[in-house]
Scaffold this active site. Structure first.
Site, mmCIF file in Angstrom:
data_model
loop_
_atom_site.group_PDB
_atom_site.id
_atom_site.type_symbol
_atom_site.label_atom_id
_atom_site.label_comp_id
_atom_site.label_asym_id
_atom_site.label_seq_id
_atom_site.Cartn_x
_atom_site.Cartn_y
_atom_site.Cartn_z
ATOM 1 N N THR A 136 5.765 -10.209 6.844
ATOM 2 C CA THR A 136 4.861 -9.796 5.765
ATOM 3 C C THR A 136 5.732 -9.429 4.553
ATOM 4 O O THR A 136 6.958 -9.314 4.681
ATOM 5 C CB THR A 136 4.043 -8.548 6.162
ATOM 6 O OG1 THR A 136 4.938 -7.424 6.201
ATOM 7 C CG2 THR A 136 3.355 -8.694 7.505
ATOM 8 N N TYR A 167 12.327 6.379 7.645
ATOM 9 C CA TYR A 167 11.194 5.626 8.198
ATOM 10 C C TYR A 167 11.077 5.885 9.699
ATOM 11 O O TYR A 167 9.998 6.165 10.215
ATOM 12 C CB TYR A 167 11.449 4.138 7.933
ATOM 13 C CG TYR A 167 10.396 3.186 8.433
ATOM 14 C CD1 TYR A 167 9.176 3.053 7.771
ATOM 15 C CD2 TYR A 167 10.622 2.386 9.554
ATOM 16 C CE1 TYR A 167 8.220 2.148 8.214
ATOM 17 C CE2 TYR A 167 9.669 1.488 9.998
ATOM 18 C CZ TYR A 167 8.475 1.373 9.324
ATOM 19 O OH TYR A 167 7.530 0.481 9.761
ATOM 20 N N LYS A 197 8.029 7.489 11.619
ATOM 21 C CA LYS A 197 7.259 6.715 12.595
ATOM 22 C C LYS A 197 7.299 7.361 13.994
ATOM 23 O O LYS A 197 6.342 7.231 14.756
ATOM 24 C CB LYS A 197 7.746 5.263 12.629
ATOM 25 C CG LYS A 197 7.419 4.459 11.343
ATOM 26 C CD LYS A 197 5.944 4.435 11.004
ATOM 27 C CE LYS A 197 5.576 3.331 10.011
ATOM 28 N NZ LYS A 197 4.167 3.386 9.586
ATOM 29 N N ASP A 202 -6.779 0.262 -0.193
ATOM 30 C CA ASP A 202 -5.432 -0.202 -0.569
ATOM 31 C C ASP A 202 -5.157 0.270 -1.995
ATOM 32 O O ASP A 202 -6.072 0.613 -2.741
ATOM 33 C CB ASP A 202 -5.358 -1.733 -0.498
ATOM 34 C CG ASP A 202 -3.933 -2.258 -0.388
ATOM 35 O OD1 ASP A 202 -3.522 -2.638 0.722
ATOM 36 O OD2 ASP A 202 -3.224 -2.286 -1.417
ATOM 37 N N ASP A 256 -4.343 5.582 -3.905
ATOM 38 C CA ASP A 256 -2.940 5.796 -3.545
ATOM 39 C C ASP A 256 -2.910 6.751 -2.356
ATOM 40 O O ASP A 256 -3.121 7.963 -2.498
ATOM 41 C CB ASP A 256 -2.170 6.382 -4.735
ATOM 42 C CG ASP A 256 -0.698 6.589 -4.395
ATOM 43 O OD1 ASP A 256 -0.312 6.375 -3.220
ATOM 44 O OD2 ASP A 256 0.061 6.967 -5.303
HETATM 45 N N1 NAD Z 1 6.391 -5.481 8.050
HETATM 46 C C1 NAD Z 1 7.096 -4.987 9.058
HETATM 47 O O1 NAD Z 1 8.151 -5.512 9.437
HETATM 48 C C2 NAD Z 1 6.582 -3.770 9.796
HETATM 49 C C3 NAD Z 1 7.080 -3.507 11.079
HETATM 50 C C4 NAD Z 1 6.587 -2.392 11.773
HETATM 51 C C5 NAD Z 1 5.620 -1.587 11.185
HETATM 52 N N2 NAD Z 1 5.169 -1.882 9.939
HETATM 53 C C6 NAD Z 1 4.154 -1.009 9.376
HETATM 54 O O2 NAD Z 1 2.988 -1.753 9.071
HETATM 55 C C7 NAD Z 1 2.323 -1.170 7.943
HETATM 56 C C8 NAD Z 1 2.138 -2.157 6.802
HETATM 57 O O3 NAD Z 1 2.952 -3.199 6.929
HETATM 58 P P1 NAD Z 1 2.573 -4.715 6.562
HETATM 59 O O4 NAD Z 1 3.744 -5.454 7.044
HETATM 60 O O5 NAD Z 1 1.210 -5.053 7.007
HETATM 61 O O6 NAD Z 1 2.696 -4.595 4.987
HETATM 62 P P2 NAD Z 1 2.353 -5.496 3.730
HETATM 63 O O7 NAD Z 1 3.526 -5.389 2.844
HETATM 64 O O8 NAD Z 1 1.855 -6.849 4.103
HETATM 65 O O9 NAD Z 1 1.115 -4.675 3.119
HETATM 66 C C9 NAD Z 1 1.210 -3.349 2.755
HETATM 67 C C10 NAD Z 1 -0.059 -2.970 2.015
HETATM 68 O O10 NAD Z 1 0.004 -1.571 1.748
HETATM 69 C C11 NAD Z 1 -0.470 -1.350 0.433
HETATM 70 N N3 NAD Z 1 0.099 -0.085 -0.062
HETATM 71 C C12 NAD Z 1 1.377 0.149 -0.416
HETATM 72 N N4 NAD Z 1 1.509 1.414 -0.857
HETATM 73 C C13 NAD Z 1 0.284 2.001 -0.760
HETATM 74 C C14 NAD Z 1 -0.231 3.282 -1.091
HETATM 75 N N5 NAD Z 1 0.560 4.230 -1.602
HETATM 76 N N6 NAD Z 1 -1.544 3.533 -0.890
HETATM 77 C C15 NAD Z 1 -2.366 2.554 -0.391
HETATM 78 N N7 NAD Z 1 -1.932 1.316 -0.066
HETATM 79 C C16 NAD Z 1 -0.625 1.046 -0.253
HETATM 80 C C17 NAD Z 1 0.023 -2.567 -0.339
HETATM 81 O O11 NAD Z 1 -0.690 -2.751 -1.555
HETATM 82 C C18 NAD Z 1 -0.190 -3.681 0.671
HETATM 83 O O12 NAD Z 1 -1.477 -4.271 0.536
HETATM 84 C C19 NAD Z 1 3.175 0.018 7.538
HETATM 85 O O13 NAD Z 1 2.712 1.174 8.192
HETATM 86 C C20 NAD Z 1 4.533 -0.374 8.064
HETATM 87 O O14 NAD Z 1 5.373 0.733 8.232
HETATM 88 C C21 NAD Z 1 5.625 -2.947 9.230
#
Ligand code: NAD
Length: 252
Positions: free
Chosen positions: A185, A150, A154, A36, A58
């Site tokens: 989240t 996005y 995706k 992360d 990153d």
């Molecule tokens: N939350 C939603 O509604 C949703 C819906 C569909 C898909 N997603 C996908 O799920 C995944 C994450 O979502 P989540 O809801 O678990 O997110 P979240 O916000 O709970 O967590 C995201 C994590 O990614 C880390 N992060 C951000 N930028 C980064 C980088 N450049 N390098 C490494 N780590 C990084 C952050 O520090 C955080 O810990 C993504 O691929 C997102 O597109 C999310």
């Protein structure tokens, strides 16, 4: 235990669905390396889950995406599972497109998944196979009104997953994609709350929830449970699947 003795790498592991995945993978007997960008959140993760290796990187950079996988493999002594979960919402419109934000969204959503899979596959091959899981979205299956870049990224992740499933099947490496609906989240506001107006965010969320046949947001653990199943031997003949975890949103 469903992942006894397995070596698992999870990206974007310190929050939300990734964190729920770490919890489940550890509970089911895997050794886990968690990647992360947030060192403080990784510290909290390591304190909660004893034995989890944490790697700050990153993933939107080529070096970060490659080196962190190398570090994960080195820490675990190999790899059987990669949940490449990192992603971000990206720009809201193609008008006056901010190219820095555009490239970052592509880099984090697709490029980090491609680089991670490419880096981990030889190690899985050495161990006789493995399971790679990518995170796409409902926006990787149908268009998104709020997040065009996005959605493009995706859709790309789904194509990447299906293509790699074909390429790696003979090596015993399964590649699947989870496609969550809007999840509860921190990232949620990146989709619904771009204007910064809480009333608008609530209205946007209500609009999405109104289109979910089961009538609510996805819980992070529900997506992690799907990833756990895809990671486990229970899914031993499942590859090339883009699995919606969306309460029926994409069933129409
Ligand atoms: N939350 C939603 O509604 C949703 C819906 C569909 C898909 N997603 C996908 O799920 C995944 C994450 O979502 P989540 O809801 O678990 O997110 P979240 O916000 O709970 O967590 C995201 C994590 O990614 C880390 N992060 C951000 N930028 C980064 C980088 N450049 N390098 C490494 N780590 C990084 C952050 O520090 C955080 O810990 C993504 O691929 C997102 O597109 C999310």
């Amino acid at each position: 235990m469903r992942l006894q003795g397995k070596l698992a790498i999870v990206t974007a592991a310190a929050s939300g669905m990734g964190r729920a995945g770490v919890e489940r993978f550890v509970r089911e007997g895997a050794q886990v390396a968690a990647i992360d960008i947030d060192p403080a959140a990784l510290k909290a993760l390591a304190a909660e889950f004893e034995g989890v290796h944490t790697i700050a990187a990153d993933l939107a950079t080529e070096q970060g995406a490659l080196d962190s996988i190398d570090q994960g493999v080195a820490a675990l002594g190999g790899a059987d599972i990669l949940w490449a979960h990192a992603g971000m919402p990206g720009p809201a419109s193609v008008e006056d497109l901010d190219m820095t934000a555009y490239r970052k969204a592509i880099d984090l959503n697709i490029t980090s998944a491609a680089l991670g899979a490419g880096r981990v596959a030889p190690h899985m091959r050495k161990r006789g196979g493995g399971s790679i899981i990518f995170t796409s979205s409902i926006s990787g299956l149908v268009g998104s009104m709020m997040s065009p870049i996005y959605s493009a990224a995706k859709f790309g992740v789904v194509g990447l997953g299906k293509s790699l499933a074909l390429a790696l099947a003979a090596d015993g490496i399964r590649v699947n994609v989870v496609c969550p609906g809007l999840a509860d989240t921190p990232m949620k506001l990146g989709f619904t709350g771009r204007s910064g107006d809480p009333a608008e965010a609530a209205a946007n969320e209500a609009k999405v929830v109104g289109a979910v046949p089961m009538g609510r947001l996805v819980k992070p653990g529900e997506v992690a449970d799907a990833a756990l199943w895809l990671a486990s031997d229970e899914a031993s003949f499942v590859t090339g699947v883009a699995l919606p975890v969306d309460g029926g949103f994409t069933a129409r």
